[in-house]
Design an enzyme around this catalytic site. Structure first.
Site, short mmCIF file in Angstrom:
data_model
loop_
_atom_site.label_atom_id
_atom_site.label_comp_id
_atom_site.label_asym_id
_atom_site.label_seq_id
_atom_site.Cartn_x
_atom_site.Cartn_y
_atom_site.Cartn_z
N ASP A 26 -3.10 -5.22 3.17
CA ASP A 26 -2.65 -3.83 3.34
C ASP A 26 -1.35 -3.62 2.56
O ASP A 26 -0.33 -4.25 2.87
CB ASP A 26 -2.44 -3.54 4.84
CG ASP A 26 -2.05 -2.10 5.11
OD1 ASP A 26 -1.96 -1.30 4.16
OD2 ASP A 26 -1.84 -1.76 6.29
N ASP A 121 -5.88 1.43 0.43
CA ASP A 121 -4.96 0.30 0.20
C ASP A 121 -5.23 -0.88 1.14
O ASP A 121 -4.37 -1.72 1.34
CB ASP A 121 -3.51 0.76 0.32
CG ASP A 121 -3.08 0.99 1.76
OD1 ASP A 121 -3.96 1.29 2.60
OD2 ASP A 121 -1.89 0.84 2.04
N GLU A 122 -6.42 -0.91 1.75
CA GLU A 122 -6.72 -2.01 2.67
C GLU A 122 -8.06 -2.64 2.33
O GLU A 122 -9.01 -1.93 1.98
CB GLU A 122 -6.83 -1.48 4.11
CG GLU A 122 -5.52 -1.07 4.72
CD GLU A 122 -5.73 -0.48 6.10
OE1 GLU A 122 -6.18 -1.20 6.99
OE2 GLU A 122 -5.46 0.71 6.24
P1 TTP Z 1 -1.67 3.26 5.31
O1 TTP Z 1 -1.97 1.88 4.84
O2 TTP Z 1 -2.11 3.66 6.67
O3 TTP Z 1 -0.09 3.49 5.28
P2 TTP Z 1 0.97 3.02 4.24
O4 TTP Z 1 0.41 2.10 3.21
O5 TTP Z 1 1.67 4.21 3.69
O6 TTP Z 1 2.00 2.25 5.15
P3 TTP Z 1 1.85 0.81 5.82
O7 TTP Z 1 2.97 0.01 5.23
O8 TTP Z 1 2.02 1.04 7.27
O9 TTP Z 1 0.49 0.27 5.46
O10 TTP Z 1 -2.24 4.30 4.29
C1 TTP Z 1 -2.28 4.07 2.89
C2 TTP Z 1 -1.96 5.36 2.14
O11 TTP Z 1 -2.92 6.33 2.48
C3 TTP Z 1 -0.64 5.95 2.49
O12 TTP Z 1 0.37 5.47 1.63
C4 TTP Z 1 -0.84 7.42 2.37
C5 TTP Z 1 -2.30 7.62 2.56
N1 TTP Z 1 -2.61 8.24 3.85
C6 TTP Z 1 -2.88 9.63 3.88
O13 TTP Z 1 -2.88 10.28 2.83
N2 TTP Z 1 -3.18 10.20 5.09
C7 TTP Z 1 -3.19 9.49 6.25
O14 TTP Z 1 -3.44 10.06 7.32
C8 TTP Z 1 -2.91 8.08 6.21
C9 TTP Z 1 -2.91 7.26 7.48
C10 TTP Z 1 -2.63 7.52 4.99
MG MG Z 2 -0.78 0.44 3.73
#
Ligand code: TTP
Ligand code: MG
Length: 422
Positions: A26, A121-122
């Site tokens: 992630d 991103d996962e």
């Molecule tokens: P995430 O992996 O949930 O969040 P993140 O990478 O920003 O933070 P973390 O370090 O906690 O992993 O989501 C990945 C990307 O997806 C995030 O950067 C922005 C986008 N996203 C949206 O556009 N809408 C949403 O509701 C979520 C949860 C994420």
């Molecule tokens: Mg993330």
């Protein structure tokens, strides 16, 4: 390959099951990090990535500097600005993010053939059979982190565990830039005081239901009566109980995995509603051919044909017919679709939409065409498909579709095609 030792029997599907090693990948504050790489002046400052309006909407993500002020993903921008008024706002650029993640995911496939993309991103990787060249699963994880940083200047967090449920929890444990492993013998300890809402799949509403039942932690959920959970949540009740115990047998699916389809179909909205039967049948044949092509491409055949008609005043009627045998042949589907059409047709009412679909699917190749006669037909279809694959959809098509303006040829071809002699 490791055989699970001294593990609680409840965590195994059946005794002797091999322990899996699943990695969850992630990226940290993904959109915000990509923006920081594109514009290094943002580094070290709080950053919100927002929609294009830049003045309203929600925060899509905030970097970790901004999160220190309590800003969270999904928070209304107005509220986020109250918490951190001096944050830099950057409009989201989805092409940039998907391009980055595609390149990274393609690289992940070099560590295991089992890479399941879970979000932008996962990803999950099953590294059970592939980590040995690195020595340990942790060393493989560090190699991934190093590669991503060297090539994209991005940090990420990795969780390693015996299944996807726990690997996802583990990746959050030490975010950002984290690496955490939940070993099978430490599962109960890891889950005992973990709030239930930390599980992927338990959202705020479900969490409230669980809290009302006195269940706050994963440990409590795992010990809770299955029959009461079942009474309250139906089949999900058992899934929840297993979650609380850290059990998840779902496999890591390879990138090219496509779920078994339940049905395949196409529909078409006419530019102008019509009563002209010849023209409607032409569309019906075209749709049947498209469905048949799709079935053959995915190597399926179906038994139940559905035809849908939407009349000009928007009433939609559909009926189905069970062939009793499976087919992936456009002409056969068309004959059946036409018969169903006749059952629902109202000759006075113009039609604005037609649809053909097939259900009760199964992998193709078990019936009819194995016989000599059918085999010849099958070879012809395969040759036609190969030409259409190479030169474009409907390069070769039934004469009825090829000469729509020549009524004589079109009608004769329609008759022949409908009768299977073509
Ligand atoms: P995430 O992996 O949930 O969040 P993140 O990478 O920003 O933070 P973390 O370090 O906690 O992993 O989501 C990945 C990307 O997806 C995030 O950067 C922005 C986008 N996203 C949206 O556009 N809408 C949403 O509701 C979520 C949860 C994420
Ligand atoms: Mg993330």
């Amino acid at each position: 390959m490791i055989i699970r030792k001294g593990l609680q029997p409840t965590l195994l599907e059946k005794p002797g099951d091999q322990e899996r090693i699943v990695l969850h990948f992630d990226l940290d504050a993904f959109f915000a990090q990509v923006e920081e790489v594109a514009d290094p002046t943002l580094r070290g400052k709080p950053v919100f990535v927002v929609g294009h309006s830049m003045t309203s909407g929600v925060v899509l993500t905030a970097n970790y500097e901004a999160r220190r002020y309590g800003v969270k993903t999904g928070m209304p921008l107005r509220e986020a600005k109250k918490l951190c008024s001096f944050a830099c706002l950057v409009p989201a650029d989805s092409a940039k993010y998907s391009d980055t993640s595609e390149q990274i995911f393609a690289h992940l496939a070099t560590y295991s053939p089992l890479v399941e993309i879970f979000s932008i991103d996962e990803a999950f990787l099953d590294i059970t059979d592939t980590y040995l060249p690195w020595g340990t699963p942790e060393a493989l994880a560090l190699a991934i982190k190093r590669w991503v940083f060297e090539n994209f200047r991005l940090t990420l967090s990795i969780g390693i565990a015996p299944n996807k449920l726990l690997a996802k929890l583990a990746s959050e444990w030490k975010k950002p830039d984290g690496l955490f492993r939940i070993r099978s013998e430490r599962i109960s300890e890891a889950l005992e005081s973990l709030p239930v809402e930390k599980f992927c799949g338990i959202g705020p509403r479900l969490a409230i239901h669980l809290h009302q039942m006195g269940i706050f932690t994963a440990g409590e959920l795992g010990r809770f009566s299955e029959s009461i959970l079942h009474k309250r949540f139906g089949i999900m009740g058992s899934v929840l109980k297993r979650m609380g115990q850290g059990i998840d047998h779902s496999p890591v699916l390879p990138m090219d995995y496509e779920p078994e389809p339940k049905s395949m179909g196409h529909s078409y909205t006419l530019t102008r509603p019509t009563r002209d039967r010849e023209s409607l049948f032409r569309y019906l044949l075209w749709l049947s051919e498209k469905v048949a092509r799709r079935l053959r491409r995915r190597r399926y055949e179906g038994r139940v044909v559905h035809t849908v008609i939407r009349f000009s005043h928007f009433e939609t009627v559909s009926k189905q017919h069970d062939f009793g045998f499976c087919t992936d042949h456009g002409g056969t589907l068309f004959q059946c679709a036409k018969r169903i059409f006749a059952r629902i047709d109202r000759p006075r009412e113009p039609i604005r939409l037609l649809g053909v679909s097939v259900s009760d699917l199964r992998p193709s190749g078990r019936e009819g065409w194995l016989f000599e006669e059918g085999l010849r037909e099958r070879r012809l279809l395969e040759a036609l498909d190969a030409i259409n694959d190479k030169y474009g959809e409907f390069t070769l098509r039934p004469a009825f579709l090829a000469f729509p303006d020549d009524q004589k040829i079109a009608s004769r071809a329609l008759q022949l095609f409908g009768s299977g002699r073509h």
